[in-house]
Design an enzyme around this catalytic site. Structure first.
Site, PDB file in Angstrom:
ATOM      1  CG  HIS A  90      53.362  10.217 -31.437  1.00 12.78           C
ATOM      2  ND1 HIS A  90      51.914  10.578 -31.675  1.00 12.78           N
ATOM      3  CD2 HIS A  90      53.628   9.783 -29.708  1.00 12.78           C
ATOM      4  CE1 HIS A  90      51.390   9.706 -31.136  1.00 12.78           C
ATOM      5  NE2 HIS A  90      52.215   8.987 -30.218  1.00 12.78           N
ATOM      6  CB  CYS A 105      72.662  12.931 -33.689  1.00 12.91           C
ATOM      7  SG  CYS A 105      74.432  11.726 -34.029  1.00 12.91           S
TER       8      CYS A 105
HETATM    9  C1  BV8 Z   1      53.964   2.099 -28.628  1.00 16.81           C
HETATM   10  C2  BV8 Z   1      54.824  11.129 -35.394  1.00 16.81           C
HETATM   11  C3  BV8 Z   1      55.718   0.712 -27.319  1.00 16.81           C
HETATM   12  C4  BV8 Z   1      55.513  10.028 -36.608  1.00 16.81           C
HETATM   13  C5  BV8 Z   1      52.958   8.859 -35.535  1.00 16.81           C
HETATM   14  C6  BV8 Z   1      47.430  -2.912 -29.897  1.00 16.81           C
HETATM   15  C7  BV8 Z   1      46.701  -2.755 -28.934  1.00 16.81           C
HETATM   16  C8  BV8 Z   1      47.619  -1.480 -28.735  1.00 16.81           C
HETATM   17  C9  BV8 Z   1      49.243  -0.588 -28.974  1.00 16.81           C
HETATM   18  C10 BV8 Z   1      49.180  -1.312 -30.455  1.00 16.81           C
HETATM   19  C11 BV8 Z   1      48.314  -2.824 -30.730  1.00 16.81           C
HETATM   20  N1  BV8 Z   1      49.017  -2.198 -31.497  1.00 16.81           N
HETATM   21  C12 BV8 Z   1      50.125  -1.682 -31.802  1.00 16.81           C
HETATM   22  C13 BV8 Z   1      50.222  -0.857 -31.308  1.00 16.81           C
HETATM   23  C14 BV8 Z   1      51.145  -0.471 -30.963  1.00 16.81           C
HETATM   24  C15 BV8 Z   1      50.951   1.692 -31.674  1.00 16.81           C
HETATM   25  C16 BV8 Z   1      49.603   1.517 -32.085  1.00 16.81           C
HETATM   26  O1  BV8 Z   1      49.016   1.923 -31.867  1.00 16.81           O
HETATM   27  N2  BV8 Z   1      49.424   1.343 -33.146  1.00 16.81           N
HETATM   28  C17 BV8 Z   1      48.006   1.433 -33.887  1.00 16.81           C
HETATM   29  C18 BV8 Z   1      47.797   1.456 -35.598  1.00 16.81           C
HETATM   30  C19 BV8 Z   1      46.796   0.059 -33.172  1.00 16.81           C
HETATM   31  N3  BV8 Z   1      51.654   2.406 -30.875  1.00 16.81           N
HETATM   32  C20 BV8 Z   1      52.772   2.333 -30.798  1.00 16.81           C
HETATM   33  O2  BV8 Z   1      53.779   1.871 -31.592  1.00 16.81           O
HETATM   34  C21 BV8 Z   1      53.279   3.584 -30.289  1.00 16.81           C
HETATM   35  N4  BV8 Z   1      54.491   3.446 -29.479  1.00 16.81           N
HETATM   36  O3  BV8 Z   1      52.764   1.685 -28.173  1.00 16.81           O
HETATM   37  O4  BV8 Z   1      55.158   1.973 -28.333  1.00 16.81           O
HETATM   38  C22 BV8 Z   1      57.137   0.923 -26.506  1.00 16.81           C
HETATM   39  C23 BV8 Z   1      56.185   0.400 -25.283  1.00 16.81           C
HETATM   40  C24 BV8 Z   1      58.139  -0.131 -24.506  1.00 16.81           C
HETATM   41  C25 BV8 Z   1      58.965   0.089 -25.137  1.00 16.81           C
HETATM   42  C26 BV8 Z   1      59.065   0.257 -27.129  1.00 16.81           C
HETATM   43  C27 BV8 Z   1      58.008   0.827 -26.715  1.00 16.81           C
HETATM   44  C28 BV8 Z   1      54.021   4.896 -30.924  1.00 16.81           C
HETATM   45  C29 BV8 Z   1      52.729   5.389 -31.565  1.00 16.81           C
HETATM   46  C30 BV8 Z   1      53.271   6.269 -32.239  1.00 16.81           C
HETATM   47  C31 BV8 Z   1      52.862   6.841 -33.987  1.00 16.81           C
HETATM   48  N5  BV8 Z   1      53.461   7.764 -34.513  1.00 16.81           N
HETATM   49  N6  BV8 Z   1      53.365  10.064 -35.734  1.00 16.81           N
HETATM   50  C32 BV8 Z   1      53.974  11.536 -38.132  1.00 16.81           C
HETATM   51  O5  BV8 Z   1      53.694  12.019 -37.343  1.00 16.81           O
HETATM   52  O6  BV8 Z   1      54.614  10.506 -39.074  1.00 16.81           O
HETATM   53  S1  BV8 Z   1      51.516   8.410 -34.954  1.00 16.81           S
HETATM   54  C33 BV8 Z   1      49.998   9.576 -35.883  1.00 16.81           C
HETATM   55  O7  BV8 Z   1      48.830   8.689 -36.051  1.00 16.81           O
HETATM   56  C34 BV8 Z   1      50.339  10.304 -35.395  1.00 16.81           C
HETATM   57  O8  BV8 Z   1      50.927  10.808 -34.913  1.00 16.81           O
HETATM   58  C35 BV8 Z   1      48.485  10.554 -34.693  1.00 16.81           C
HETATM   59  O9  BV8 Z   1      48.967  10.251 -33.433  1.00 16.81           O
HETATM   60  C36 BV8 Z   1      48.657   9.586 -34.825  1.00 16.81           C
HETATM   61  C37 BV8 Z   1      46.614   9.116 -35.069  1.00 16.81           C
HETATM   62  O10 BV8 Z   1      46.355  10.322 -35.817  1.00 16.81           O
HETATM   63  P1  BV8 Z   1      45.119  11.170 -35.121  1.00 16.81           P
HETATM   64  O11 BV8 Z   1      46.433  12.512 -35.097  1.00 16.81           O
HETATM   65  O12 BV8 Z   1      44.553  10.781 -34.787  1.00 16.81           O
HETATM   66  O13 BV8 Z   1      44.818  11.972 -36.903  1.00 16.81           O
HETATM   67  P2  BV8 Z   1      43.912  10.538 -37.200  1.00 16.81           P
HETATM   68  O14 BV8 Z   1      44.561  10.580 -39.226  1.00 16.81           O
HETATM   69  O15 BV8 Z   1      43.918   9.721 -37.346  1.00 16.81           O
HETATM   70  O16 BV8 Z   1      42.199  11.534 -37.373  1.00 16.81           O
HETATM   71  C38 BV8 Z   1      42.092  12.529 -37.377  1.00 16.81           C
HETATM   72  C39 BV8 Z   1      40.708  12.909 -36.283  1.00 16.81           C
HETATM   73  O17 BV8 Z   1      40.328  14.046 -37.138  1.00 16.81           O
HETATM   74  C40 BV8 Z   1      39.653  11.735 -37.238  1.00 16.81           C
HETATM   75  O18 BV8 Z   1      38.983  10.927 -36.413  1.00 16.81           O
HETATM   76  C41 BV8 Z   1      39.353  13.193 -38.263  1.00 16.81           C
HETATM   77  O19 BV8 Z   1      37.278  12.897 -37.500  1.00 16.81           O
HETATM   78  C42 BV8 Z   1      39.127  14.520 -37.679  1.00 16.81           C
HETATM   79  N7  BV8 Z   1      39.364  15.274 -38.194  1.00 16.81           N
HETATM   80  C43 BV8 Z   1      39.403  15.615 -39.316  1.00 16.81           C
HETATM   81  N8  BV8 Z   1      39.249  16.892 -40.028  1.00 16.81           N
HETATM   82  C44 BV8 Z   1      38.775  17.392 -38.364  1.00 16.81           C
HETATM   83  C45 BV8 Z   1      38.903  16.602 -37.874  1.00 16.81           C
HETATM   84  N9  BV8 Z   1      38.400  17.098 -35.976  1.00 16.81           N
HETATM   85  C46 BV8 Z   1      38.285  18.286 -36.395  1.00 16.81           C
HETATM   86  N10 BV8 Z   1      38.468  19.246 -37.417  1.00 16.81           N
HETATM   87  C47 BV8 Z   1      38.755  19.144 -38.221  1.00 16.81           C
HETATM   88  N11 BV8 Z   1      38.273  20.091 -39.171  1.00 16.81           N
END
Ligand code: BV8
Length: 233
Positions: free
Chosen positions: A110, A118
């Site tokens: 990501h 750019c």
């Molecule tokens: C794409 C970068 C297609 C920016 C990020 C339905 C089905 C399939 C896909 C989709 C859909 N609807 C929409 C989509 C597409 C969408 C998507 O998945 N949406 C979701 C909301 C449903 N995906 C996209 O758009 C992706 N691109 O599909 O492109 C395409 C095809 C052709 C041509 C062009 C495009 C792109 C997604 C990337 C977005 N960018 N980040 C930034 O960082 O600002 S996403 C961001 O959230 C992160 O990068 C990461 O990937 C994502 C999830 O976050 P996590 O890392 O899991 O963090 P989170 O807070 O959620 O969870 C933390 C976890 O840690 C928890 O479980 C917690 O319990 C645990 N934890 C906490 N503390 C601890 C711990 N574990 C251990 N120890 C601890 N101490």
């Protein structure tokens, strides 16, 4: 079972950096509670209000100076040094804590806070300064830099290489990710379909926990060093 492991793919998420003091996205008080995703992590949000988005990423880039890698990052660096099979470390995180923890090969699917893209010449440059004041691209001098991070609706980086690695690995380990965002959240199913064992190390069961052959719950700074010790023994 461990000594048959020849090829490991690891996916990390925000949870591995949580104990270093970097907000996760979906935990209480996390990044997405402070901002609406569609306002700060989509191309549409950037087009609508570039200052809001540039400021959001400037704040997160600057915050990197205040945090340090934790025992989980360091354990994965040890694994890279000592594991005698193939290892691919993929991170969803845009922070640099894996590198600062000693990992040499990190696939930022990501993108990275410390990289600039750019919009004029489409080249990337290492970057560690604010973008709010529209600095010049180091390559073409146009004042058109954006954060080199993958927003929702944009294609993550190196997907071909990732799917090839998933189809050939015998162990897939997911660390600190909620399994909420695709395509990363689907990697466990890809790995299983290719016959790999799958292990989840997370504070609590993720949305995809049921796909994993094994799940261990607790803080990454405890679970990851433990798992690396077992793997290298
Ligand atoms: C794409 C970068 C297609 C920016 C990020 C339905 C089905 C399939 C896909 C989709 C859909 N609807 C929409 C989509 C597409 C969408 C998507 O998945 N949406 C979701 C909301 C449903 N995906 C996209 O758009 C992706 N691109 O599909 O492109 C395409 C095809 C052709 C041509 C062009 C495009 C792109 C997604 C990337 C977005 N960018 N980040 C930034 O960082 O600002 S996403 C961001 O959230 C992160 O990068 C990461 O990937 C994502 C999830 O976050 P996590 O890392 O899991 O963090 P989170 O807070 O959620 O969870 C933390 C976890 O840690 C928890 O479980 C917690 O319990 C645990 N934890 C906490 N503390 C601890 C711990 N574990 C251990 N120890 C601890 N101490």
């Amino acid at each position: 079972m461990i000594d048959q492991t020849k090829s490991i793919v690891i996916l990390t998420g925000a949870g591995i950096s949580a104990e270093s003091g970097i907000d996760t996205f979906r935990d209480a008080g996390g990044l997405w509670e402070q901002h609406k995703v569609e306002d700060v992590a989509t191309p549409e949000g950037f087009a609508r209000d570039p200052d809001l988005v540039l400021g959001f990423y400037d704040m997160r880039r600057a915050a990197l100076e205040q945090v340090e890698p934790n025992a989980a990052h360091r354990a994965l660096a040890r694994l890279e040094r000592e594991f005698d099979g193939d290892l691919l470390l993929i991170t969803q995180n845009v922070d640099d804590l894996h590198e600062r923890g000693g990992s040499g090969q990190v696939l930022h699917m990501h993108g990275e806070l410390k990289s600039a893209l750019c919009l004029s010449c489409e080249m990337r440059s290492p970057w560690n300064a604010p973008m709010i004041d529209r600095p010049q691209c180091p390559i073409c001098q146009a004042p058109s830099l954006r954060p080199d991070v993958v927003w929702f609706g944009e294609m993550p980086y190196q997907m071909e290489r990732i799917y090839t690695a998933l189809s050939g690995c015998d162990l897939f380990v997911s660390i600190g990710t909620s399994g909420a965002v695709y395509p990363a959240a689907g990697f466990v199913q890809e790995a299983r379909a290719s016959g790999a064992r799958t292990l989840e190390l997370n504070l609590e069961p993720s949305e995809g926990s049921h796909h994993f052959t094994q799940s261990r719950h607790g803080p990454a700074s405890v679970l990851v060093p433990q798992w690396v010790d077992q793997t290298l023994d």
